[in-house]
Design an enzyme around this catalytic site. Sequence first.
Site, PDB file in Angstrom:
ATOM      1  N   GLY A  21       0.830  -1.193   0.000  1.00 47.45           N
ATOM      2  CA  GLY A  21       0.000   0.000   0.000  1.00 47.45           C
ATOM      3  C   GLY A  21       0.860   1.236   0.000  1.00 47.45           C
ATOM      4  N   GLY A  24       3.740   1.034   2.654  1.00 48.26           N
ATOM      5  CA  GLY A  24       4.760   0.013   2.582  1.00 48.26           C
ATOM      6  C   GLY A  24       4.196  -1.361   2.276  1.00 48.26           C
ATOM      7  N   VAL A  26       3.067  -5.210   3.414  1.00 49.28           N
ATOM      8  CA  VAL A  26       2.549  -5.977   4.539  1.00 49.28           C
ATOM      9  C   VAL A  26       2.863  -7.446   4.310  1.00 49.28           C
ATOM     10  CG1 VAL A  26       0.514  -6.635   5.869  1.00 49.28           C
ATOM     11  CG2 VAL A  26       0.720  -4.312   4.984  1.00 49.28           C
ATOM     12  N   ASP A 139      -8.282   7.580   7.028  1.00 49.90           N
ATOM     13  CA  ASP A 139      -8.334   6.872   5.740  1.00 49.90           C
ATOM     14  C   ASP A 139      -9.332   5.719   5.792  1.00 49.90           C
ATOM     15  OD1 ASP A 139      -7.674   6.516   3.082  1.00 49.90           O
ATOM     16  OD2 ASP A 139      -5.929   5.267   3.492  1.00 49.90           O
TER      17      ASP A 139
END
Length: 498
Positions: A21, A24, A26, A139
């Site tokens: 994302g 960074g 995941v 967000d």
Amino acid sequence: MGTPGQLVVKRYRLMRALGQGGMGMVWEGHDTLLDRPVAIKEVLIPDTLTSRQRLSMIQSTAREARMAARLNHRNIVSVFDVADEDGRPWIIMELVPSRSLDRVIAGEGTLSVTRAATIATEVLTALSVAHAAGIVHRDVKPANILIGYDGRVVLSDFGIATSTSPGDPRAPRGGATGSPGFLAPERAGGTPAGPASDLWSLGATLFATVVGKPPFEGTRGALSTLLTQDAELAKAPEELRAVLAGLLATDPARRMGPTEAKRLLDALVSPAAGAAPVRRAGRRGRVLAVVAAATAAAVAIGGWAVLRPADPANAGPVGAPTPAAPTTAAAPSPSLTPAAAPVRLKLKWYDNGRGWKAGVPRGWRLSIQEDYYTWSEPEGIAHLGLEVIPTLGRKPADLLAEVEASLSRSVRKYHRVRLGKVPSRRGAVVAEWESTWTGPGYHSWAVRGVAYRELQRMIVTGDRISVIDWSVTASQWERLRPTMESVFKYYRPPGTNG
């Protein structure tokens, strides 16, 4: 960037990448000290930053992760640790087996009013907990809402969250960090984020869940949003228009608060006694689901081949239990009434190109979440799930018992039919868990008040376990039993010929 097998701060091992994302990468990881699975966010720092900007980003990311760690609630992803490796922060979080809400919508189409309201209620609870702690998410969108395989709804990615305490130097100073389409009008204009802007984003998420896209797409600024509000709300189901109008109010001062929003949503989640749950499967929803399934099938490796009576698969796969005798031949019409005769639906081969091969019912919709494959009967009465996981020294019967202990708490009227090892061919280890339960919860597609019956089978071949999950509405269990037996019979685990 990290690599599979890498050990972060001599404790957290990277297993496989789950997705990337804006903040960074995941990873699915393993905490070697506590011997438990974890999610690991690898913060990727742009090379274009100066050394001062780089240090500032590292410090703010670690600070925000510590803020998120203050939140302890079942509707919020838990943050366990912030590790410093190679001069970068790695955020260690709870691993939630799940699909993101945007993937659910892409795979199944728009959701029913009841199901959408249930999800929105739980996200609203998560936001209320965060706001009470002085934290804004900033967000909220379908991609950051996880629908757990156990029915849990979780708000994730507080990585850009920020404090709202007066005078706090961490508070935002303007800007529009967030996702277009789900960004409150005042934030697009540079106003700092606040609890009200999270509520607007929740309203936009609820709208997208039942319509298929965020509201006011293509509009610019508060005035254009205001002028198009009535037209946008008309696209949503009538039952949701009151709460959507309140949450999507252009003026933050006039926006609906969490208490009133919860009252309206609760009325939709728990309708008056005797009222049937609303389930909308409009043309747009069906088209979205068909497009998603077609896309997934097109990119899959291997493809399809029709299973014919003379197909070698009739011999049965290695490790499969000896199937019960079929109840009857295929019925001429797949009637959905409880009294319908048993039917063996036609199957097609699905080969994902990763060592396993399955015969699945023709015409069922396919959705893929990472390595978890789900085929859904068009009317939603039956679902077939399939994934292959490493054994890591685990016994399938023990794994099923762990799953049962966790998932049985998320449904109503749970009853175990059986759980344990079953006879199998050629010495393979096979375990099965059969249960009945009533929705919602457990699976993201489960409908409130509907009774289901489920059989989950685990087959060990080498160092891998194949997990096959067959779930059907209770009234259709016997009718579709021959199809289930064929699916289990034809499955080819990894490491076998065929």
